[in-house]
Write an enzyme that holds these catalytic residues in place. Structure first.
Site, PDB file in Angstrom:
ATOM      1  N   ASP A  71      48.583  -4.135 -26.951  1.00 30.32           N
ATOM      2  CA  ASP A  71      47.560  -3.511 -27.794  1.00 30.32           C
ATOM      3  C   ASP A  71      48.231  -2.517 -28.730  1.00 30.32           C
ATOM      4  OD1 ASP A  71      44.917  -2.459 -28.689  1.00 30.32           O
ATOM      5  OD2 ASP A  71      44.211  -3.524 -26.918  1.00 30.32           O
ATOM      6  N   HIS A 123      44.912  -5.488 -33.210  1.00 32.97           N
ATOM      7  CA  HIS A 123      45.444  -4.657 -32.124  1.00 32.97           C
ATOM      8  C   HIS A 123      46.944  -4.890 -31.958  1.00 32.97           C
ATOM      9  CE1 HIS A 123      41.724  -2.851 -30.799  1.00 32.97           C
ATOM     10  NE2 HIS A 123      41.129  -4.047 -30.800  1.00 32.97           N
ATOM     11  N   GLU A 141      38.155  -7.440 -32.998  1.00 34.21           N
ATOM     12  CA  GLU A 141      38.316  -6.226 -33.798  1.00 34.21           C
ATOM     13  C   GLU A 141      39.517  -6.307 -34.745  1.00 34.21           C
ATOM     14  OE1 GLU A 141      36.298  -2.967 -30.782  1.00 34.21           O
ATOM     15  OE2 GLU A 141      38.444  -3.339 -30.587  1.00 34.21           O
TER      16      GLU A 141
END
Length: 764
Positions: free
Chosen positions: A197, A270, A334
């Site tokens: 991440d 990410h 995302e």
């Protein structure tokens, strides 16, 4: 098979104090319960008694690894172990018969005075039969017994999972193993390991050593919540990673317990930690730094750069041999398209591949990686954003933003796993008490997790078969220690276990709580820092028939009695006893406590009420609130309860990109001298103050006069607007708030729609 208790203690982890544990457990209870609840159980009145000469006989196809759990626990309980022996009358007989037990992972357990028999569909079924037997063992006066019964059992869903993020906070191998033991005990068969991440890369990749020396570490870590402004940091370097040997060790450990580990290698978003080490993989070339706070970042893998795909394929080439799982999770969530929109390479890729836009570019990215993994004999799982631009052909969708992604996937005849944040996020608060430790946001109490139903009414019977299971997610932004992680995970993961295993018609929350109370000493003695607040007082603020504020209090504590005060004093056994919902007739501070046998249980409940002229009055909204900030009615705007700074109590109304326009009808013309509203401002949560807030009054509902306007809201958090106006006669109050609209460049999540968050329309 190891034959002695001493030898077992040298080879099996996490068994300390189990004998003491069982003495405590069985001294306190008269009845055992099994979590998750079996499909069918029937007692027969007989009792089986163990002795040091007791043994276990295993049929063909059964590995002795299946005995690890049972024998470690039995040894601690009895002081001796059960050896594997060939005997005509063993204490426990284990067999596999897939014709008799037709459901995968299913088992049949029978206990008579003479023998215990477990027949599994497969080795997993035998293993799970032993886990149920473990929960039925009874220790008294040095004797180990089991009440006679017959159990027919099998799982409802094939996929029963728990996700753990080790990127924001890193957990050592011993902690991972400890939690895997607990997952196995409660028949959870999948561990989703989130390994990469923005805040850290946690798996060794030998071809790319900078992932270990740079990406695995960050300079410092944010203190407090991300919503705070300005951000504060601890100034301490933080990081770590798992070597490939450690990964192999954990994967093997899990396999012995019939748990499949699915690794997650995030892409295309990410990616900051990876970009910090290899900046050529980003759209701008950097420099980049491993993130030191939580959130979503614009810098992602460049989808137009061939080096990106070479890098990720090389990474996966080292990941795949470590994880025999059928599935590889590639994230897909995302991923802002901001950099792609201005990146020449990405725009050229869109042109060359005849793609419509950046959303289709993401679909191209995911599809390309899926084909590579398919060529290696694997399948992909991705978060529901992989639906953007079209779903890759063989992808499984993990639906987290809500249930819509899973529903859409199932309707397309794609497999889906339901893991909606509203119901099964374990980093969310499990209590609204102010003393709860810092958590991510949201509110998922044990009851809400337990009552979640993965098969939604929008799916037909044929579509429902594509819902393969359910998973609870533990993101670690605010799980800074093993103890804090356990507090958030347990006991809610036990509720998830029952969702995944137990047939819907057999689920019953009060019965689950009864069995859970039996488990509490077990969790404590296994050194699990489980939350034990689920029996504390909860409330419901309702509108009475005559439009007043009514407060209902409840507790699930058996035999518990609630006492309360309305003057702010601490309740005692001689305070007013709660018997039914009551009207809150005046502003004040209400406290309540639950008592059992004159002893207070848990924390004191507290709530402030602020009554005013608009209480219970009709409110009309031009635009409706959205998402998790739509309580479903407008009473929360005029109920006298102010929303908290945690915005997870159901009091806040959120408008995503839309303006606020609300009209309060006071019912009759009357004098008004103060108007108010609460505005929530957290730019780091996309919650923006209105660019203009106005109050208007009217006597007829047609002609309005503006009496107040405000354009600045200085507080990060709750801005309490209290407008003292010239006394006027009014029946209707109109409140307008102009939404910020699109978040401007340079701000967090620039380009996204801003939330306008409001609560309580106050009239005095």
């Amino acid at each position: 098979m190891i034959n002695t208790c001493t030898a077992i203690l040298k080879t099996i982890r996490y068994t300390l104090c189990f004998c003491l544990l069982m003495n405590v457990v069985y001294a306190q209870i008269k009845e055992q319960g099994i979590i998750p609840k079996p499909y069918h159980i029937q007692k027969n009145g007989e009792v089986f008694r163990f002795s040091p000469s007791s043994g276990i006989a295993i049929g063909s196809g059964i590995s002795t690894d299946n005995l690890i759990f049972f024998n470690q626990y039995f040894c601690q309980l009895a002081g001796y172990s059960l050896s594997v022996k060939k005997t005509t009358a063993p204490s426990i007989q284990l067999n596999i018969d897939s014709n008799k037990i037709t459901a995968p992972e299913g088992y049949h357990l029978s206990v008579t005075s003479k023998q215990i028999n477990i027949i599994g569909h497969d080795q997993a079924g035998v293993f799970y039969g032993l886990q149920s037997l473990l929960q039925l063992l009874h220790q008294s006066n040095g004797k180990i017994t089991v009440q006679g019964c017959t159990i027919e059992d099998h799982p409802r869903f094939a996929y029963r999972g728990m996700h753990l993020d080790v990127c924001r906070h890193f957990f050592k191998v011993d902690a991972i193993k400890k939690w895997i033991d607990m997952l196995a005990l409660y028949k959870i068969n999948t561990f989703h390991w989130h390994l990469t991440d923005d805040q850290g890369w946690r798996i060794e990749i030998k071809k790319y050593p900078l992932l270990q020396s740079i990406s695995a570490y960050r300079d410092e870590t944010i203190i407090g919540h991300k919503k705070d402004s300005p951000h504060r940091f601890d100034g301490k370097p933080y990081g770590g990673y798992y070597t490939q040997d450690e990964v192999k060790e954990v994967v093997g450990y899990a396999m012995d317990r019939h748990i499949s580990i699915i690794p997650e290698i995030e892409m295309p978003g990410h990616a900051l930690a990876a970009l910090a080490a290899y900046p050529q993989l980003g759209c701008t070339g950097g420099p980049y730094k491993t993130a030191t706070y939580w959130g979503i970042f614009d810098d992602v893998y460049c989808a137009g750069n061939e080096q990106t795909f070479t890098f990720l394929q090389n990474v996966l080439d080292e990941v795949l041999p470590l994880f025999p799982s059928k599935y590889i999770h590639i994230g897909g969530d995302e991923c802002p398209k901001t950099k792609w929109k201005t990146c020449p390479k990405c725009q050229q890729r869109i042109k060359d591949e005849h793609l419509k836009d950046e959303h289709e570019l993401q679909s191209y990215f995911i599809g390309r990686m899926e084909k590579y993994l398919n060529s290696k004999g694997r399948q992909i799982i991705g978060w529901d954003e992989i639906l953007e631009g079209g779903l890759a052909p063989g992808a499984t969708v993990m639906s987290w933003t809500g249930e819509e992604g899973g529903i859409a996937a199932a309707k397309l005849h794609h497999n889906a796993i339901m893991t909606p944040e509203k119901y099964v996020y374990l980093d969310y608060y499990q209590s609204l008490y102010p003393s709860e430790p810092l958590a991510g946001g949201g509110y998922t109490p044990l009851s809400k997790v337990y009552n979640y139903e993965p098969i939604t009414k929008e799916l037909s019977g044929d579509e429902a078969k594509y819902i393969k299971g359910v998973q609870a997610n533990a993101w670690s932004e605010y799980l800074a220690s093993t103890a804090q992680a356990e507090y958030q995970i347990f006991p809610r993961i036990l509720a998830l276990a029952e969702i995944g295993w137990t047939d819907k018609v057999n689920k019953n929350y009060p019965n689950f709580l009864k069995r859970l109370r039996y488990e509490q000493p077990l969790l404590k003695q296994l050194n699990i820092n489980a939350a034990d607040t689920f029996d504390e007082i909860t409330d419901s603020v309702m509108e009475s028939a005559d439009h007043q504020v009514q407060l209902a209090l409840s507790s699930t504590l058996p035999g518990g009695q609630i006492y309360y005060t309305t003057d702010g004093t601490v309740p005692e056994g001689k305070s007013k006893k709660y018997s039914k919902p009551f009207i809150v007739s005046a502003s004040g501070h209400i406290k309540a406590a639950v008592f059992s046998d004159t002893k207070q249980y848990g924390r004191v409940y507290e709530k402030d009420f602020h009554l005013h002229k608009a209480i219970g009055k009709t409110v009309t909204l031009v635009n409706q609130p959205q998402g998790g900030y739509n309580p479903g009615n407008t009473f929360g705007l005029v109920n006298g309860v102010f929303g908290s700074k945690l915005y997870n109590d159901g009091q806040w109304y959120g408008f995503n990109g839309d303006d606020l326009e609300a009209v309060v009808d006071l019912g009759k013309i009357q004098p008004v001298s103060q108007l108010g509203i609460n505005i929530l401002k957290y730019h780091w949560q996309k919650m923006w103050e209105p660019t203009l807030l106005t109050f208007e009054t009217s006597t007829d509902g047609e002609n309005y006069t503006e009496v107040y306007r405000q354009t600045t809201f200085n507080d990060n958090g709750i801005n309490a607007v209290r407008a003292n106006i010239k006394a006027t006669q009014a029946r209707y109050i109109r409140v307008k708030g102009t939404n910020k609209g699109i978040i401007p460049p340079g701000e967090y999540i620039a380009g996204a729609k801003a939330w306008l968050m409001v609560d309580e329309l106050i009239v005095r």
